[in-house]
Design a protein around this motif. Structure first.
Motif, PDB file in Angstrom:
ATOM      1  N   SER A   2       0.833  -1.198   0.000  1.00 57.01           N
ATOM      2  CA  SER A   2       0.000   0.000   0.000  1.00 57.01           C
ATOM      3  C   SER A   2       0.871   1.252   0.000  1.00 57.01           C
ATOM      4  O   SER A   2       1.973   1.263   0.530  1.00 57.01           O
TER       5      SER A   2
ATOM      6  N   ILE B 264      -3.613  -5.183 -12.593  1.00 56.93           N
ATOM      7  CA  ILE B 264      -3.729  -6.343 -11.702  1.00 56.93           C
ATOM      8  C   ILE B 264      -3.772  -7.592 -12.569  1.00 56.93           C
ATOM      9  O   ILE B 264      -4.737  -7.808 -13.307  1.00 56.93           O
TER      10      ILE B 264
ATOM     11  N   LEU C  63      -3.755  -3.339  -1.640  1.00 57.52           N
ATOM     12  CA  LEU C  63      -3.004  -2.592  -2.653  1.00 57.52           C
ATOM     13  C   LEU C  63      -3.454  -1.136  -2.655  1.00 57.52           C
ATOM     14  O   LEU C  63      -3.464  -0.465  -3.685  1.00 57.52           O
ATOM     15  N   HIS C  64      -3.816  -0.626  -1.501  1.00 58.42           N
ATOM     16  CA  HIS C  64      -4.385   0.716  -1.340  1.00 58.42           C
ATOM     17  C   HIS C  64      -3.360   1.803  -1.682  1.00 58.42           C
ATOM     18  O   HIS C  64      -2.179   1.677  -1.416  1.00 58.42           O
TER      19      HIS C  64
ATOM     20  N   ILE D  34     -10.925  -4.749 -12.584  1.00 58.21           N
ATOM     21  CA  ILE D  34     -10.680  -5.789 -11.580  1.00 58.21           C
ATOM     22  C   ILE D  34     -10.939  -7.134 -12.251  1.00 58.21           C
ATOM     23  O   ILE D  34     -12.049  -7.374 -12.738  1.00 58.21           O
TER      24      ILE D  34
ATOM     25  N   LEU E 155      -8.523  -2.217  -2.433  1.00 59.35           N
ATOM     26  CA  LEU E 155      -7.993  -1.683  -3.687  1.00 59.35           C
ATOM     27  C   LEU E 155      -8.314  -0.200  -3.797  1.00 59.35           C
ATOM     28  O   LEU E 155      -8.320   0.368  -4.896  1.00 59.35           O
TER      29      LEU E 155
ATOM     30  N   ASN F 194      -6.960   4.077  -6.104  1.00 63.59           N
ATOM     31  CA  ASN F 194      -6.182   3.756  -7.285  1.00 63.59           C
ATOM     32  C   ASN F 194      -6.861   4.408  -8.485  1.00 63.59           C
ATOM     33  O   ASN F 194      -7.594   5.384  -8.319  1.00 63.59           O
TER      34      ASN F 194
ATOM     35  N   LEU G  59      -8.561   2.353 -10.936  1.00 63.01           N
ATOM     36  CA  LEU G  59      -9.222   1.209 -11.557  1.00 63.01           C
ATOM     37  C   LEU G  59     -10.482   1.661 -12.287  1.00 63.01           C
ATOM     38  O   LEU G  59     -11.169   2.588 -11.856  1.00 63.01           O
TER      39      LEU G  59
ATOM     40  N   LEU H 177     -13.170  -0.367  -2.242  1.00 63.72           N
ATOM     41  CA  LEU H 177     -12.931  -0.055  -3.646  1.00 63.72           C
ATOM     42  C   LEU H 177     -13.095   1.434  -3.893  1.00 63.72           C
ATOM     43  O   LEU H 177     -13.264   1.876  -5.034  1.00 63.72           O
TER      44      LEU H 177
ATOM     45  N   ASN I 147     -11.779   5.316  -6.954  1.00 62.19           N
ATOM     46  CA  ASN I 147     -11.310   4.780  -8.221  1.00 62.19           C
ATOM     47  C   ASN I 147     -12.166   5.390  -9.332  1.00 62.19           C
ATOM     48  O   ASN I 147     -12.766   6.445  -9.140  1.00 62.19           O
TER      49      ASN I 147
END
Length: 651
Positions: free
Chosen positions: A78, A86, A101-102, A110, A125, A128, A130, A149, A152
């Motif tokens: 992180s 990913i 994976l922050h 994903i 996650l 990020n 994503l 999540l 993102n």
């Protein structure tokens, strides 16, 4: 008997030899999975994956990898600024219990294969880049307890399969682009059968804020804070929602139903028959009316175009020419930027020693230190964005941010000195007055708080409160800090705090992404859309962050630590019990004032338990802190000889 015993020993030995290849095979799968993940990462600025060696059969000593027995059970990388995708193979780690994976720069969707992690308990996650939908396979994570999540660019609807996660306790989906209903919003309250998120018996916390969700909040989620649903397209007046212009990009909830738009209620059939039997004169009137409407539209369009050509402060974002250079012609709104100094790139390049003196960086910007000739020291923030990704919308919003920052004038706020707009090479920069003593975060955590005595910390707290009071209540329109934390607080030589909104670049980029699709690209656009006219204000978010910041200053602990968890969760029980308040004080302090501590804890409680109905403002809290706390060093020296010694020894 001896022969039989020897036979047993030989049998066990042969069995051991047979097991060795199996053991290696397990490790080979996990090494392959981790190396596939490493290969999908194309930027690793801090070299956190440098000791991931594909020739090493045991990954348990690799950075961020934790094993239980012979199996990888935790992967925590992180806040490392790694950039990439990913890899599908990562989910071959069949025994993985925590995937964190922050706070990186991960891109793309994903992978659907995430559903294979049957033992996963923590999936983080968040923060990020994503994109794409949340895969429905996430509903197969039967052991999951925490999903983050948030922050993102995830799109699409909330998968109904999330309601299958019977152990889920914490669900964070805030700050994405999610659409549609919240699963369970259509559930019948009187029905015995629970639907959607109403089927989650263990859910304690959920955050769905700042998406494009519609419909209603399921009654079974009414125990969540109302702020968990703000920034959407929900029909609630007591929760701050998006504007109608922003919500216009959301497709109708029932749009996916085939033929829904063409079906007519039975009661309309008679009306259709009447419509078919109109008198002859009716169509004539309709045609004449239509011609009049068209004529009015044409006249209105010509008037707007004429105004666009004659009004100097109106910007034309799109030219009829397809030439990119024509499209990128710089338009400066002289009225908007009146009185703000414009620097050339060459001036700043000289001041910052050919832009070699880098003092900070993020995913969106670089910060340089420089010296203007005959002027003050400066901090120059340069936007990291490619020229081909820059749009007319970004140009407008950038200029509006410059004008907004330039109007701030307070001893506890950073001072914007000017800006730089240049296209050869492409440059967009902000120029701030430099504060020489670094950030509050650096003093609290890199230097273990050794320079921050109790009185200095109280002085910093009161200064931050004054700065926020000015931003929230003393200027019009109000102003809020995009990300209020200890890294946004800069200290002068005498440890006076200055609030600097260095994260404004993130606001510019996110505004472009969220709004560009809702605005027509055809023809000339002459005015800034309503959804762009005001800077996003989150006063309650600033107040909550101020409470967290007070805890960080008093305790010396970061707001979030992977080993110790969330600071608020740790401290919330101590701040309400007077006999236990001392537990939150930084062990590095030789002295603290118990009365000051009680005031701080009272203010923290007001901030972190904030609800929309609470009429708590920075004006009230600033007055409370100023009147009840003595931040002078003389008071500290009188109270304790240890404090006096600490002050004398501190730089």
């Amino acid at each position: 008997m001896k022969k039989f015993g020897s036979f047993q020993v030989l049998y066990v030995f042969l069995g051991f030899l047979i097991m060795i290849p199996a053991y290696d095979a397990v490790l080979t799968v996990e090494v392959h999975a981790l190396n596939s993940f490493k290969q999908s990462i194309f930027e690793d600025p801090f070299l956190v994956l440098s000791n991931w060696n594909s020739f090493d059969s045991d990954p348990c000593n690799w950075f961020g990898v934790t094993c239980t027995g012979n199996q990888v059970t935790k992967l925590n990388i992180s806040g490392s600024s790694i950039k990439g995708f990913i890899a599908e193979e990562l989910f071959q780690l069949s025994s993985l219990q925590e995937l964190i994976l922050h706070g990186n720069k991960l891109l793309g969707p994903i992978p659907r294969s995430i559903g294979s992690l049957k033992f996963l308990k923590v999936l983080d996650l968040g923060n990020n880049s994503l994109t794409g939908p949340i895969p429905s396979e996430i509903g197969k994570l039967v052991s999951i307890e925490t999903i983050n999540l948030g922050s993102n660019g995830l799109e699409g609807r909330l998968p109904f399969e999330l309601s299958n996660l019977q152990r889920l306790q914490d669900l964070r989906l805030d700050r994405n682009k999610l659409l549609g209903l919240i699963p369970g919003a259509n559930a019948n309250a009187s029905s015995v059968i629970k639907q959607g998120f109403c089927r989650l018996p263990t859910l304690k916390f959920g955050d769905f804020s700042y998406n494009f969700l519609v419909g209603i909040i399921p009654k079974c989620l009414s125990y969540l804070p109302r702020t968990s649903f703000r920034g959407n397209c929900l029909p609630y007046k007591d929760i701050k929602q998006r504007t109608s212009e922003q919500c216009g990009v959301v497709a109708p909830v029932n749009a996916h139903r085939t033929g829904a738009a063409t079906l007519l209620p039975a009661g309309n059939k008679s009306k259709n028959r009447a419509h078919n039997s109109k008198p002859v004169w009716v169509p004539v009137v309709e045609v004449m009316t239509g011609l009049m409407v068209v004529a009015l539209v044409v006249i209105g369009t010509l008037m707007i175009m004429l105004r666009c050509k004659t009004k100097p402060s109106v910007l034309n974002l799109f030219n009829s020419s397809k030439s990119y250079k024509n499209h990128m012609a710089v338009h400066i709104d002289s009225n908007m930027l009146k009185g703000v100094t414009r620097y050339t790139r060459q001036e700043l390049e000289v001041a910052c020693e050919d832009f070699s003196n880098i003092i900070g960086s993020s995913s969106d910007s670089l910060v340089y230190k420089g010296n203007l000739k005959g002027g003050p020291e400066i901090a120059v923030i340069s936007l990291c964005i490619k020229e081909e990704h820059w749009t007319g919308y970004l140009e407008l919003y950038y200029q509006k941010e410059v004008a907004d920052l330039a109007r701030l004038n307070h001893v506890n706020t950073g001072r914007l000195l000017g800006y730089c707009i240049d296209n050869t090479p492409f440059t967009r920069m902000l120029v701030f007055e430099y504060t020489s003593n670094g950030t509050l975060y650096e003093h609290l955590h890199y230097e273990e708080g050794c320079n921050l005595s109790w009185s200095r910390r109280m002085k910093i707290i009161i200064g931050i409160a004054k700065g926020l009071k000015y931003l929230h209540t003393e200027i019009e329109p109000p102003f809020t800090i995009s990300e209020l934390n200890s890294s946004a607080v800069y200290l002068t030589d005498d440890f006076s705090p200055k609030l600097v909104d260095f994260e404004s670049w993130k606001t510019i980029v996110s505004r472009s992404e969220n709004n560009s699709r809702s605005i027509s690209h055809e023809g000339a656009i002459c005015v800034l859309p309503n959804s762009w006219e005001e800077r996003h204000l989150d006063i309650q978010g600033n107040i909550y962050s101020f409470g967290v910041l007070l805890l960080e200053i008093v305790s010396g602990r970061p707001s979030f630590c992977k080993d110790k968890g969330c600071l608020v969760d740790w401290a919330k029980d101590y701040v309400v019990k007077q006999e236990e308040m001392v537990s939150i004080v930084d062990p590095a302090l030789k002295y603290f004032n118990g009365e000051d501590l009680k005031v701080i804890c009272d203010v923290v409680s007001m901030c972190i338990h904030l609800r929309p109905r609470d009429q708590v403002s920075m004006k009230d809290m600033c007055a409370m802190l100023e009147t009840k706390i003595n931040a002078t060093s003389s008071a500290e020296m009188k109270a304790s000889s240890l404090a006096w010694a600490e002050l004398m020894l501190s730089p």
